[in-house]
Design an enzyme around this catalytic site. Structure first.
Site, PDB file in Angstrom:
ATOM      1  N   GLY A   1       0.820  -1.210   0.000  1.00 44.53           N
ATOM      2  CA  GLY A   1       0.000   0.000   0.000  1.00 44.53           C
ATOM      3  C   GLY A   1       0.851   1.256   0.000  1.00 44.53           C
ATOM      4  O   GLY A   1       0.471   2.265  -0.573  1.00 44.53           O
ATOM      5  N   HIS A   2       2.003   1.196   0.633  1.00 41.17           N
ATOM      6  CA  HIS A   2       2.927   2.329   0.642  1.00 41.17           C
ATOM      7  C   HIS A   2       4.225   1.884  -0.007  1.00 41.17           C
ATOM      8  O   HIS A   2       5.019   1.185   0.600  1.00 41.17           O
ATOM      9  CB  HIS A   2       3.184   2.803   2.067  1.00 41.17           C
ATOM     10  CG  HIS A   2       3.773   4.179   2.135  1.00 41.17           C
ATOM     11  ND1 HIS A   2       4.828   4.591   1.328  1.00 41.17           N
ATOM     12  CD2 HIS A   2       3.451   5.256   2.908  1.00 41.17           C
ATOM     13  CE1 HIS A   2       5.115   5.846   1.614  1.00 41.17           C
ATOM     14  NE2 HIS A   2       4.302   6.283   2.548  1.00 41.17           N
TER      15      HIS A   2
ATOM     16  N   HIS B   1      -1.483  10.027  -2.884  1.00 40.85           N
ATOM     17  CA  HIS B   1      -0.604  10.342  -1.749  1.00 40.85           C
ATOM     18  C   HIS B   1       0.798  10.670  -2.271  1.00 40.85           C
ATOM     19  O   HIS B   1       1.438   9.858  -2.935  1.00 40.85           O
ATOM     20  CB  HIS B   1      -0.594   9.114  -0.842  1.00 40.85           C
ATOM     21  CG  HIS B   1       0.125   9.279   0.448  1.00 40.85           C
ATOM     22  ND1 HIS B   1       1.494   9.165   0.558  1.00 40.85           N
ATOM     23  CD2 HIS B   1      -0.329   9.532   1.695  1.00 40.85           C
ATOM     24  CE1 HIS B   1       1.839   9.337   1.828  1.00 40.85           C
ATOM     25  NE2 HIS B   1       0.757   9.566   2.535  1.00 40.85           N
TER      26      HIS B   1
ATOM     27  N   GLU C   1      -3.204  13.574   1.925  1.00 42.34           N
ATOM     28  CA  GLU C   1      -1.789  13.953   1.741  1.00 42.34           C
ATOM     29  C   GLU C   1      -1.405  13.807   0.275  1.00 42.34           C
ATOM     30  O   GLU C   1      -0.340  13.288  -0.065  1.00 42.34           O
ATOM     31  CB  GLU C   1      -0.891  13.063   2.601  1.00 42.34           C
ATOM     32  CG  GLU C   1      -1.329  13.012   4.059  1.00 42.34           C
ATOM     33  CD  GLU C   1      -0.403  12.197   4.955  1.00 42.34           C
ATOM     34  OE1 GLU C   1       0.091  12.760   5.943  1.00 42.34           O
ATOM     35  OE2 GLU C   1      -0.168  11.014   4.681  1.00 42.34           O
TER      36      GLU C   1
ATOM     37  N   GLU D   1       4.451  17.939   2.376  1.00 41.68           N
ATOM     38  CA  GLU D   1       5.078  17.171   3.451  1.00 41.68           C
ATOM     39  C   GLU D   1       6.592  17.129   3.251  1.00 41.68           C
ATOM     40  O   GLU D   1       7.077  16.950   2.133  1.00 41.68           O
ATOM     41  CB  GLU D   1       4.492  15.751   3.467  1.00 41.68           C
ATOM     42  CG  GLU D   1       5.054  14.909   4.587  1.00 41.68           C
ATOM     43  CD  GLU D   1       4.466  13.499   4.632  1.00 41.68           C
ATOM     44  OE1 GLU D   1       3.367  13.289   4.094  1.00 41.68           O
ATOM     45  OE2 GLU D   1       5.137  12.619   5.208  1.00 41.68           O
TER      46      GLU D   1
ATOM     47  N   CYS E   1       8.607  14.838   3.925  1.00 38.57           N
ATOM     48  CA  CYS E   1       8.985  13.557   3.307  1.00 38.57           C
ATOM     49  C   CYS E   1       8.789  13.576   1.793  1.00 38.57           C
ATOM     50  O   CYS E   1       9.533  12.908   1.071  1.00 38.57           O
ATOM     51  CB  CYS E   1       8.150  12.413   3.894  1.00 38.57           C
ATOM     52  SG  CYS E   1       8.700  11.876   5.525  1.00 38.57           S
TER      53      CYS E   1
ATOM     54  N   CYS F   1       7.340  10.274  10.502  1.00 43.94           N
ATOM     55  CA  CYS F   1       8.142   9.875   9.347  1.00 43.94           C
ATOM     56  C   CYS F   1       9.159  10.933   8.965  1.00 43.94           C
ATOM     57  O   CYS F   1      10.267  10.623   8.511  1.00 43.94           O
ATOM     58  CB  CYS F   1       7.245   9.559   8.159  1.00 43.94           C
ATOM     59  SG  CYS F   1       5.982  10.809   7.856  1.00 43.94           S
TER      60      CYS F   1
END
Lengths: 661, 661
Positions: free
Chosen positions: A200-201, A263, A315, A331, A333, A407
């Site tokens: 998923g990520h 995302h 996000e 973000e 990240c 994160c």
């Protein structure tokens, strides 16, 4: 366990020294390193001396270590925090690994902290290699059953990257032994002949390619390739909170994608991993898909600061030109992921535009994520702030020591720790050296012609002068390539005191090819005159505004530089003065030393609005409005905002008349 | 069960006929009703003939009825949908209750559908009165244990409101018997001497005050008061998804609040209920807090369309002037809640500004939530659309037949069904009649002076002429008050053909007090010339733009009115023509008949941007830019957008030069 022969290592996060489809190859810390002074070296030192230790204390307080102890069976209590807590530990460890290669190595307390973390990971790992404290402690029965939200493969990816950093920079294989065992149950579940499944990520894709580069084991590359190949077919289903599969880039097969969507961190970690796969396999369809998405990103979805991802909700990237200022998500990240992606595209293509974006992102949207004191962080990096504390959702006016979802802080630490890697490259065939980022540094490489050593001296980004001295050169010819930043309007290049003309190649680099002598000196003079930048006409949030930039730095207006009766949100840039009248002043005592930019401002009078958000033009008062008050306009580098009294800030500045682009 | 004597009922949703602190009193459907023709009556009929039946089919398909059967033990399977599914049924029932009082009553299929729903509610109710299918089926052990997210009290509130509608409009007490029993366990848990507790989603407060108005039982009012008194002390804790207690208005005690904040529907349902409590108790601190929040709402957080709530994330109000266009949330339910709140403030104060906002919201931000066909809905009502389908999160370019979270469609139905109530009021002491909303209608009331009947004839909102004829009048004097909308620049008032001057009171009403004769005729001529509206200078998302309005209607540009090679997002309003040159044209065959507004537009050339989101001004091409192409600017009413081929739309229109406000 299969015996793995780890290839001879050098200290670099992305080892493209043998990547068959790299146009240029990245250098190790032994080959290119920051000198101990200068803009970035100062920040790198603070990272080692302050931020890493702070990070360990925060990991301890937040429960990340506790969770590993629960998994190891050496502590009692409840699992704490979100499912991906382990990844904060391994990202921090990756950053410590980079620091281990700095002069003097790690101090005793950091070494002890790292030993503790590595020991906990080793203790928590199951006999079958599986290691994920959330699923071990909270939901062992759901192992691999929640690929859309579970983050197991994401955590595994970060562990692999930490392991590679420790192997290459600290010459310590404790984490690598853990990581190689972690890959085993992943291979059993997702390897050849196993049911399809994707994370998923995304994150593990780039980690597996790097592991392949370290171990030479093709199964690691093939596993990354499987995750790329299987993505975009809806395997993850709709996201429970944000609807469509686009949230995790599972809407369109990777090779067919032409838009960057969903995302932002997931999107950019995925494209980074896909570009890594391309660098090893040379599959044109992958590179083409990456270039299409990069064009969509930079042409329609990129913030001036290099920030990526406009929406708090999900996000996520928004629609084209949906780039709000106050509600920018950006973000930290995502800025880091963007840098990692553009670096790989630079290596794949040799085009300066990728290094240009790395520079823009590093100095602005990335660096704003870290306070000057090295101990507080922004998760969200807006381009406008009303200076009011947030009462619902993310986004604050002051950087925080840590986050529930943490994160970003260790991601900042690992990028700062590995920053030397992004300075320069060499051609795949060893014909020359390319310098991408300008900082006091030393470059020492073996080219086809023989050993070369360069020294780069500069006060960049405050001064535009970059001096490169050849300290060692072989007898044959080789080329020196210097990036010409696109923002530099009039750039001067000199060799041993004489102007060099027409040295620009088609990709944004000055190229000087010759037989060099030790003592040869190249001087690049970049144009640091403050400049005004206009937004695309469809960028609704910046209509009627310009931004101020100087060199690689985006500037902003911040309340502490204005009198109390002049709200910075009411300040407009007076365009009746020519842009040349923008001036810069060095302020050694302000914000650790910055160059401020000055112009003439006008204060918009909002008193007449009587608490209305809109007003009929028919109701205008008779007579002309009062002449607006003049106020000195002062701008500071965007990265440095929110290091004084919290207050309003803005990047895009209204102008007193249309700019006429 | 306690025996309850229900007071003599009339058909009205908010019965302020005996409210001691009402400045004005609302009228029943018997006293003020829409005539069968006209803008709203047409929509009300479609609501009865199309939308209500569609709603029942959707409730059946979505599982709302199934859930009640599970609770009743008459079906097998899993609970479906979110925790508040029951409230969709009761809001729909409330709407059907209003329809029951229409000429001819309910048709057989609607009556049968309503009987089914009422029967299911009765069957599902537990012996102790508790009724909430989610907690009965899924989590009986967590009853009253999840006040922050569980929506039990919210569902109970909607059941109570439906019961009151059926009692008052359909003279049917089946739902009231259920509702009175539902209140019993609520009183046992939250009543006097019980532990404190407030609902995560306000709604029950207004329902309980209305139940008090129906039953005369003070315990109902006191329970509402308790929920108001206990709010704002952090009882709900931080919201699991959106952080602070501000999300559900639990950050600041109700009497101390000065800002409207958090989830918009929750905020506005709460203020509605608080204002209801004030109307019964007269506590000044409550009204003051309401007026402060209303000023914050309209002065800093209100969309031009009347839309409320700017953020997708948390469905929340943002910071002051944080009013994005494309990412406006403007939930249809929030517009409805705003109307309900302003109505109560109008009754409490007698100030036209509240009726002005009701009008703005009704014709724009509320009505855009419903398709012309009566069977599709917007949940989110943006002020700009790129015309592209949404792939992450809410917000689409086409109205949908229903939603997973389906609060909006039945809310639209119940407001349309009860719309007559918002037409007019009478003074608390019966001295006169106030007409707030102009539509073909009949008003028949008993004033202190005697019985009065009025007929209102108008083609509003397309024409500005409103004729009011006195059909019946007593021998003594009484006053007629007519709202003067603030947008009407030059307004003319005539009595029996002669101009009436200086009749404006201090609160926005024309007042004509006299002894009236049957046949007397008042004519109000409102100024419907299209006008331009400017945004507050801090409204970043609309800088450099104006909006077009005509009467109560906000206009927008939509792609179907433009040639394919002219993207509506590139159209600017040519300000070199005077505003008087804006013209309106009646289009009987367009969008069920609308008045379009016409002006001259200019097309911004974006071709030169080469896929960049920003560009240095130093790099401008030599020579002046090409003259922009002229394009006829056509605007349609905002409420009617997205009823043709999906495409871009915008409300705020860039101008060719600054407007100089």
């Amino acid at each position: 366990m299969q015996v793995t022969t780890v290839q001879a290592t050098a200290s670099l996060p992305v080892d493209t020294r043998r990547s068959p489809y790299a146009h240029w190859r990245g250098l190790s810390r032994e080959q290119a390193r920051l000198e101990p002074t200068g803009f970035w070296a100062t920040r790198q030192q603070r990272n080692r001396q302050v931020t890493l230790g702070h990070g360990f204390r925060m990991l301890d307080e937040a429960g990340n270590l506790h969770n590993l102890r629960l998994a190891a069976g050496t502590a009692q209590g409840d699992y704490r925090g979100p499912v991906f807590m382990d990844s904060d530990v391994t990202k921090w460890l990756e950053a410590v690994g980079y620091a281990a290669a700095a002069p003097g190595g790690l101090d005793a307390s950091l070494r002890q902290a790292a030993d503790t973390a590595i020991g906990l990971l080793a203790a928590a790992q199951q006999p079958d290699g599986y290691l994920d404290s959330y699923y071990q402690v909270v939901a062992p029965e759901r192992r691999w059953a929640e690929l859309n939200t579970g983050h197991e493969l994401y955590c595994a990816g970060h562990l692999i990257q930490a392991a590679i950093a420790w192997q290459r920079y600290a010459h310590d294989d404790r984490l690598l032994q853990i990581a190689l065992r972690v890959v085993e149950p992943i291979n059993s579940r997702f390897g050849p002949g196993q049911p399809a499944g994707v994370p998923g990520h995304p994150e593990i894709e780039m980690a597996l390619v790097e592991l392949y580069r370290l171990t030479g084991r093709r199964e690691h590359l093939e596993l990354a390739q499987r995750f790329v190949d299987q993505r975009g077919y809806g395997l993850l289903g709709p996201n429970p909170r944000f609807g469509g599969a686009a949230y995790y880039q599972d809407r369109v097969p990777v090779r067919e994608a032409s838009e960057i969507e969903g995302h932002a961190v997931r999107a950019l970690y995925l494209t980074t991993g896909v570009t890594d796969v391309y660098l090893e396999t040379g599959e044109g369809a992958l590179l083409e898909a990456m270039l299409r998405q990069w064009a969509d990103f930079t042409g329609r979805k990129l913030y001036l600061t290099g920030g990526a991802g406009s929406r708090h909700s999900g996000e996520a990237f928004g629609h084209p030109y949906e780039l709000p200022t106050e509600r920018a998500y950006c973000e930290t990240c995502a800025a880091i992921a963007s840098i990692m992606w553009s670096w790989r595209l630079l290596l794949a293509t040799g085009e300066a535009r990728f290094a240009d974006l790395i520079e823009r992102t590093l100095y602005n949207g990335f660096l704003s994520g870290l306070a000057l004191d090295g101990q507080r962080f922004f998760y969200v990096n807006p381009l406008l702030s009303h200076g009011r504390p947030e009462v619902v959702g993310r986004g604050v006016v002051e950087r925080q020591p840590w986050f529930l979802v943490a994160c970003c802080p260790p991601n900042v630490m690992r990028l700062l720790g590995s920053l030397d890697h992004y300075l320069a490259t060499i051609d795949a065939d060893g014909r020359g050296i390319q310098v991408h980022q300008y900082a006091p540094s030393v470059i020492a490489v073996d080219l086809a012609a023989g050993a070369v050593e360069l020294r780069v001296a500069t006060d960049y980004p405050w001064q535009g002068r970059v001096e490169i001295t050849v300290d060692r050169a072989p007898s044959g010819p080789w080329s020196l390539q210097l990036r010409r930043p696109r923002w530099s309007v009039s750039t001067r290049l000199q060799l041993n005191g004489a102007d060099v003309h027409s040295a620009l190649d088609g990709h944004g680099y000055f190229v000087v090819e010759r037989t060099w002598q030790p003592g040869d000196r190249v001087v690049l003079e970049l144009d640091l005159h403050p400049r005004m930048t206009a937004p695309h006409p469809r960028l609704e949030a910046a209509r009627g505004c310009v931004a101020i930039e100087r060199g690689p730095l985006v500037y902003c207006l911040e309340q502490p530089d204005y009198p109390d009766d002049a709200d910075v949100l009411d300040v407009a840039l007076d365009l009746d003065l020519p842009p040349e009248r923008l001036s810069a002043t060095w302020q050694p005592d302000l914000l650790d030393g910055v160059m401020t930019v000055h112009a003439r401002g006008r204060l918009t009078d909002t008193a007449a609005w009587d608490g209305a958000t809109f007003r009929s033009l028919q109701k205008r008062r008779p007579g002309s409005p009062p002449a607006p008050r003049t106020v000195p306009l002062v701008a500071i580098p965007y990265y440095a905002w929110a290091n004084r009294t919290p207050g309003p800030m803005r990047v895009w500045i209204p102008t007193t008349r249309p700019i006429g682009v």
